[in-house]
Write a protein that holds these residues in place. Structure first.
Motif, PDB file in Angstrom:
ATOM      1  N   LYS A   1       0.826  -1.204   0.000  1.00  0.00           N
ATOM      2  CA  LYS A   1       0.000   0.000   0.000  1.00  0.00           C
ATOM      3  C   LYS A   1       0.864   1.260   0.000  1.00  0.00           C
ATOM      4  N   LYS A   2       2.133   1.100   0.320  1.00  0.00           N
ATOM      5  CA  LYS A   2       3.040   2.244   0.357  1.00  0.00           C
ATOM      6  C   LYS A   2       3.405   2.744  -1.036  1.00  0.00           C
ATOM      7  N   LEU A   3       3.190   1.911  -2.043  1.00  0.00           N
ATOM      8  CA  LEU A   3       3.479   2.351  -3.410  1.00  0.00           C
ATOM      9  C   LEU A   3       2.467   3.402  -3.832  1.00  0.00           C
ATOM     10  N   ASP A   4       2.953   4.417  -4.517  1.00  0.00           N
ATOM     11  CA  ASP A   4       2.066   5.488  -4.961  1.00  0.00           C
ATOM     12  C   ASP A   4       0.973   4.981  -5.884  1.00  0.00           C
ATOM     13  N   ASN A   5       1.282   3.984  -6.688  1.00  0.00           N
ATOM     14  CA  ASN A   5       0.325   3.499  -7.687  1.00  0.00           C
ATOM     15  C   ASN A   5      -0.190   2.102  -7.369  1.00  0.00           C
ATOM     16  N   SER A   6      -0.285   1.745  -6.088  1.00  0.00           N
ATOM     17  CA  SER A   6      -0.686   0.387  -5.726  1.00  0.00           C
ATOM     18  C   SER A   6      -2.086   0.043  -6.240  1.00  0.00           C
TER      19      SER A   6
END
Length: 72
Positions: free
Chosen positions: A37-42
């Protein structure tokens, strides 16, 4: 030896003599996709995965893959 294993050996320029084939029972396991969820584009990545999965299911390719890899 299965065709996919032979392809992998040939594509990596490996020698078939470097591999040993074991006769084991195959066990079907559940596979999961994990995206942080930490990815900007998750959310986009999950949507893209689900779109691709739905596409191969609608064309019948998903069932072919299941038959090729999980029915033996």
């Amino acid at each position: 030896m299965e065709e996919s294993a032979l392809w992998a050996i040939k594509s990596n320029n490996d020698s078939i003599d470097d591999f040993k084939v074991f006769d084991i029972n195959k066990k079907i396991i559940n596979l999961y996709l994990v995206i942080s969820k930490k990815l900007d584009n998750s959310k986009e990545q999950i949507e893209r995965f689900n779109t691709g999965l739905n596409k191969i299911k609608s064309t019948g390719q998903y069932e072919e893959i299941k038959q090729d890899y999980f029915s033996k």
